[in-house]
Design a protein around this motif. Sequence first.
Motif, short mmCIF file in Angstrom:
data_model
loop_
_atom_site.label_atom_id
_atom_site.label_comp_id
_atom_site.label_asym_id
_atom_site.label_seq_id
_atom_site.Cartn_x
_atom_site.Cartn_y
_atom_site.Cartn_z
N TYR A 72 5.63 9.92 0.09
CA TYR A 72 5.24 9.49 -1.25
C TYR A 72 3.75 9.23 -1.34
N VAL A 73 3.18 9.65 -2.48
CA VAL A 73 1.79 9.37 -2.80
C VAL A 73 1.79 8.62 -4.13
N ALA A 74 1.09 7.48 -4.16
CA ALA A 74 1.00 6.67 -5.37
C ALA A 74 -0.45 6.63 -5.82
N VAL A 75 -0.69 6.96 -7.08
CA VAL A 75 -2.05 6.96 -7.61
C VAL A 75 -2.37 5.55 -8.09
N GLY A 76 -3.04 4.78 -7.25
CA GLY A 76 -3.41 3.42 -7.58
C GLY A 76 -2.51 2.39 -6.93
N ASP A 77 -3.09 1.22 -6.69
CA ASP A 77 -2.34 0.14 -6.04
C ASP A 77 -1.15 -0.31 -6.87
N ALA A 78 -1.33 -0.37 -8.21
CA ALA A 78 -0.23 -0.81 -9.08
C ALA A 78 0.95 0.15 -8.98
N THR A 79 0.67 1.44 -8.89
CA THR A 79 1.75 2.42 -8.74
C THR A 79 2.42 2.27 -7.39
N GLY A 80 1.62 1.97 -6.36
CA GLY A 80 2.20 1.71 -5.04
C GLY A 80 3.13 0.51 -5.06
N ARG A 81 2.73 -0.54 -5.78
CA ARG A 81 3.59 -1.72 -5.89
C ARG A 81 4.86 -1.40 -6.66
N ALA A 82 4.74 -0.56 -7.69
CA ALA A 82 5.92 -0.17 -8.46
C ALA A 82 6.90 0.60 -7.58
#
Length: 250
Positions: free
Chosen positions: A83-93
């Motif tokens: 998984y790749v999350a664009v931004g820390d907030a997306t990573g937390r989601a």
Amino acid sequence: MIPLVVRPEPQAHSLCRSLLEAGHQPVASPLLSFSEGAGLRSLPALFDPLTHRDYVITVSVPAVTFTDNALRRRALAWPAANYVAVGDATGRALAGAGITGATVPEDPRSEGIVSLPGLQTLDGCRVVILRGDGGRHMIAPTLEQRGARVDYCEVYRRHYRTDPDGSLVKSWQSAGVDSIIVTSGGLLTHVFQLAAHAKDWLLSRLLIVPSVRVADSARRLGFTQVINAEGASNQALIAALDERKRNDRQ
């Protein structure tokens, strides 16, 4: 300061609360909302073939939220992929959805995603990009050149608030707004379009943006007071605003 907050809910409420605690007088005016995208119907067909060699790229918090809700309704699980999350907030989601260990590029632009070490050689790999309607199209062609099969999946749609009689912009002016916090290029463009009849007023406001790309777009539109907060978190945005406030006092 009196910053205008235009990001969608619930982020707008959270940011305004933090701004109040920091001594500012925010004006909340969310300009963007979301609804389910047609691509949600394709999730099972896209996710079923994925293995540990493949990738799921999530470009925003709504991309995670709408996907997770759709999977839960169907009693389906997120695939066992990278998984790749664009931004820390997306990573937390993603973490909230049970996906831990997602890679978060330091550069949240498409350029930052395609520069990740794990995405350099992709022969035979599949990549699913979860996003909203529209957006840049740089990622898929680049990853396809590296051997991947790439599918975009539009899991949500954007809906921008309108202001046909100009009353919304007039309310911003009446409230004494001296700064504007925009957290995406799309919101920047929409604010500019809404306030086209008050262009001189708009361009004289201090603008807080989350990235170099949005800052560059703002300057091309004519904004002269632009601060790059280098992130879209409440902490980063408020720190940028506070820095300007301190400078004004000196």
